[in-house]
Write a protein that holds these residues in place. Structure first.
Motif, PDB file in Angstrom:
ATOM      1  N   GLY A 225      58.122 100.380  61.273  1.00  9.24           N
ATOM      2  CA  GLY A 225      57.395 100.900  60.120  1.00  9.24           C
ATOM      3  C   GLY A 225      56.697  99.817  59.313  1.00  9.24           C
ATOM      4  N   ILE A 226      57.313  98.659  59.211  1.00  8.23           N
ATOM      5  CA  ILE A 226      56.739  97.569  58.432  1.00  8.23           C
ATOM      6  C   ILE A 226      55.528  96.959  59.131  1.00  8.23           C
ATOM      7  CG2 ILE A 226      57.214  95.233  57.598  1.00  8.23           C
ATOM      8  CD1 ILE A 226      60.045  96.188  56.945  1.00  8.23           C
ATOM      9  N   ILE A 227      55.504  96.994  60.461  1.00  8.49           N
ATOM     10  CA  ILE A 227      54.413  96.374  61.214  1.00  8.49           C
ATOM     11  C   ILE A 227      53.055  96.972  60.835  1.00  8.49           C
ATOM     12  CG2 ILE A 227      53.391  96.246  63.527  1.00  8.49           C
ATOM     13  CD1 ILE A 227      56.155  95.633  64.591  1.00  8.49           C
ATOM     14  N   PHE A 228      52.981  98.285  60.704  1.00 10.15           N
ATOM     15  CA  PHE A 228      51.700  98.924  60.393  1.00 10.15           C
ATOM     16  C   PHE A 228      51.198  98.538  59.004  1.00 10.15           C
ATOM     17  CE2 PHE A 228      53.634 101.803  63.533  1.00 10.15           C
ATOM     18  CZ  PHE A 228      52.668 101.705  64.508  1.00 10.15           C
ATOM     19  N   ILE A 229      52.101  98.503  58.044  1.00 10.54           N
ATOM     20  CA  ILE A 229      51.716  98.142  56.676  1.00 10.54           C
ATOM     21  C   ILE A 229      51.298  96.682  56.608  1.00 10.54           C
ATOM     22  CG2 ILE A 229      52.550  97.923  54.308  1.00 10.54           C
ATOM     23  CD1 ILE A 229      54.484 100.264  55.005  1.00 10.54           C
ATOM     24  N   SER A 230      52.085  95.807  57.217  1.00  8.13           N
ATOM     25  CA  SER A 230      51.766  94.378  57.147  1.00  8.13           C
ATOM     26  C   SER A 230      50.481  94.056  57.895  1.00  8.13           C
ATOM     27  CB  SER A 230      52.925  93.544  57.691  1.00  8.13           C
ATOM     28  OG  SER A 230      53.139  93.827  59.058  1.00  8.13           O
ATOM     29  N   THR A 231      50.207  94.745  59.002  1.00 12.45           N
ATOM     30  CA  THR A 231      48.968  94.502  59.736  1.00 12.45           C
ATOM     31  C   THR A 231      47.761  94.887  58.893  1.00 12.45           C
ATOM     32  OG1 THR A 231      50.087  94.881  61.832  1.00 12.45           O
ATOM     33  CG2 THR A 231      47.694  95.037  61.839  1.00 12.45           C
ATOM     34  N   LYS A 232      47.846  96.011  58.193  1.00 16.15           N
ATOM     35  CA  LYS A 232      46.735  96.442  57.344  1.00 16.15           C
ATOM     36  C   LYS A 232      46.485  95.434  56.221  1.00 16.15           C
ATOM     37  CE  LYS A 232      44.885 100.504  55.179  1.00 16.15           C
ATOM     38  NZ  LYS A 232      43.895 101.043  56.068  1.00 16.15           N
TER      39      LYS A 232
ATOM     40  N   LEU B  53      47.361  92.170  56.294  1.00 14.95           N
ATOM     41  CA  LEU B  53      46.935  90.896  56.870  1.00 14.95           C
ATOM     42  C   LEU B  53      45.494  90.914  57.357  1.00 14.95           C
ATOM     43  CD1 LEU B  53      50.083  89.800  58.893  1.00 14.95           C
ATOM     44  CD2 LEU B  53      49.121  88.684  56.891  1.00 14.95           C
ATOM     45  N   LEU B  54      44.976  92.069  57.740  1.00 17.51           N
ATOM     46  CA  LEU B  54      43.606  92.139  58.254  1.00 17.51           C
ATOM     47  C   LEU B  54      42.560  91.763  57.208  1.00 17.51           C
ATOM     48  CD1 LEU B  54      43.644  95.248  60.594  1.00 17.51           C
ATOM     49  CD2 LEU B  54      43.174  92.885  61.223  1.00 17.51           C
ATOM     50  N   VAL B  55      42.957  91.743  55.946  1.00 18.24           N
ATOM     51  CA  VAL B  55      42.034  91.336  54.892  1.00 18.24           C
ATOM     52  C   VAL B  55      41.712  89.850  55.011  1.00 18.24           C
ATOM     53  CG1 VAL B  55      41.774  91.085  52.392  1.00 18.24           C
ATOM     54  CG2 VAL B  55      42.838  93.136  53.337  1.00 18.24           C
ATOM     55  N   ASP B  56      42.707  89.022  55.358  1.00 19.16           N
ATOM     56  CA  ASP B  56      42.543  87.570  55.381  1.00 19.16           C
ATOM     57  C   ASP B  56      42.590  86.940  56.767  1.00 19.16           C
ATOM     58  OD1 ASP B  56      42.369  87.436  52.590  1.00 19.16           O
ATOM     59  OD2 ASP B  56      44.550  87.486  52.418  1.00 19.16           O
ATOM     60  N   VAL B  57      43.194  87.611  57.757  1.00 18.59           N
ATOM     61  CA  VAL B  57      43.421  87.016  59.069  1.00 18.59           C
ATOM     62  C   VAL B  57      42.716  87.853  60.126  1.00 18.59           C
ATOM     63  CG1 VAL B  57      45.206  86.275  60.702  1.00 18.59           C
ATOM     64  CG2 VAL B  57      45.689  86.242  58.264  1.00 18.59           C
ATOM     65  N   GLN B  58      42.189  87.185  61.151  1.00 16.80           N
ATOM     66  CA  GLN B  58      41.557  87.910  62.248  1.00 16.80           C
ATOM     67  C   GLN B  58      42.619  88.623  63.073  1.00 16.80           C
ATOM     68  OE1 GLN B  58      39.290  85.189  64.553  1.00 16.80           O
ATOM     69  NE2 GLN B  58      37.714  84.920  62.998  1.00 16.80           N
ATOM     70  N   SER B  59      42.209  89.672  63.755  1.00 14.29           N
ATOM     71  CA  SER B  59      43.153  90.463  64.531  1.00 14.29           C
ATOM     72  C   SER B  59      43.768  89.662  65.677  1.00 14.29           C
ATOM     73  CB  SER B  59      42.477  91.725  65.068  1.00 14.29           C
ATOM     74  OG  SER B  59      41.366  91.368  65.869  1.00 14.29           O
ATOM     75  N   VAL B  60      43.031  88.714  66.247  1.00 11.24           N
ATOM     76  CA  VAL B  60      43.576  87.883  67.328  1.00 11.24           C
ATOM     77  C   VAL B  60      44.718  87.008  66.807  1.00 11.24           C
ATOM     78  CG1 VAL B  60      43.024  86.068  68.985  1.00 11.24           C
ATOM     79  CG2 VAL B  60      41.392  87.892  68.557  1.00 11.24           C
ATOM     80  N   GLY B  61      44.588  86.506  65.601  1.00 11.70           N
ATOM     81  CA  GLY B  61      45.644  85.696  64.997  1.00 11.70           C
ATOM     82  C   GLY B  61      46.906  86.508  64.757  1.00 11.70           C
ATOM     83  N   ILE B  62      46.739  87.741  64.310  1.00 15.27           N
ATOM     84  CA  ILE B  62      47.891  88.615  64.090  1.00 15.27           C
ATOM     85  C   ILE B  62      48.564  88.926  65.420  1.00 15.27           C
ATOM     86  CG2 ILE B  62      48.624  90.894  63.298  1.00 15.27           C
ATOM     87  CD1 ILE B  62      46.281  90.769  61.294  1.00 15.27           C
ATOM     88  N   LEU B  63      47.776  89.203  66.435  1.00 12.26           N
ATOM     89  CA  LEU B  63      48.318  89.508  67.754  1.00 12.26           C
ATOM     90  C   LEU B  63      49.092  88.309  68.314  1.00 12.26           C
ATOM     91  CD1 LEU B  63      48.358  91.602  70.080  1.00 12.26           C
ATOM     92  CD2 LEU B  63      46.348  90.442  70.967  1.00 12.26           C
ATOM     93  N   PHE B  64      48.518  87.120  68.186  1.00 19.28           N
ATOM     94  CA  PHE B  64      49.189  85.911  68.652  1.00 19.28           C
ATOM     95  C   PHE B  64      50.520  85.712  67.927  1.00 19.28           C
ATOM     96  CE2 PHE B  64      50.001  81.337  68.157  1.00 19.28           C
ATOM     97  CZ  PHE B  64      50.149  80.986  69.491  1.00 19.28           C
ATOM     98  N   PHE B  65      50.513  85.874  66.620  1.00 19.44           N
ATOM     99  CA  PHE B  65      51.725  85.698  65.819  1.00 19.44           C
ATOM    100  C   PHE B  65      52.797  86.709  66.222  1.00 19.44           C
ATOM    101  CE2 PHE B  65      54.209  86.579  61.943  1.00 19.44           C
ATOM    102  CZ  PHE B  65      54.777  85.331  61.784  1.00 19.44           C
TER     103      PHE B  65
END
Length: 64
Positions: free
Chosen positions: A20-27, A29-41
């Motif tokens: 449940g936390i993953i969806f909220i944190s991804t939304k 984080l997408l403001v400041d970080v690229q999606s590839v960076g989030i995926l890598f992390f």
């Protein structure tokens, strides 16, 4: 036997919380970080968790 059941319920609860936390944190984080960076992390974090949970190396098998 009751101990294993309790551990199972706690593992399910932890999985639900993380899922449940993953969806909220991804939304957020997408403001400041690229999606590839989030995926890598996420993959690095998953790899580290698996190393902690199952630290033994997989033995190589030979094909006959």
């Amino acid at each position: 036997m009751e101990y294993k059941k309790t551990i199972g319920y706690l593992a399910v609860l932890l999985t639900i919380l993380i899922w449940g936390i993953i969806f909220i944190s991804t939304k957020v984080l997408l403001v400041d970080v690229q999606s590839v960076g989030i995926l890598f992390f996420r993959f690095v974090m998953g790899f580290l968790v698996l190393l902690i949970v199952y630290p033994y190396c997989i033995k190589e098998t030979t094909a006959k």
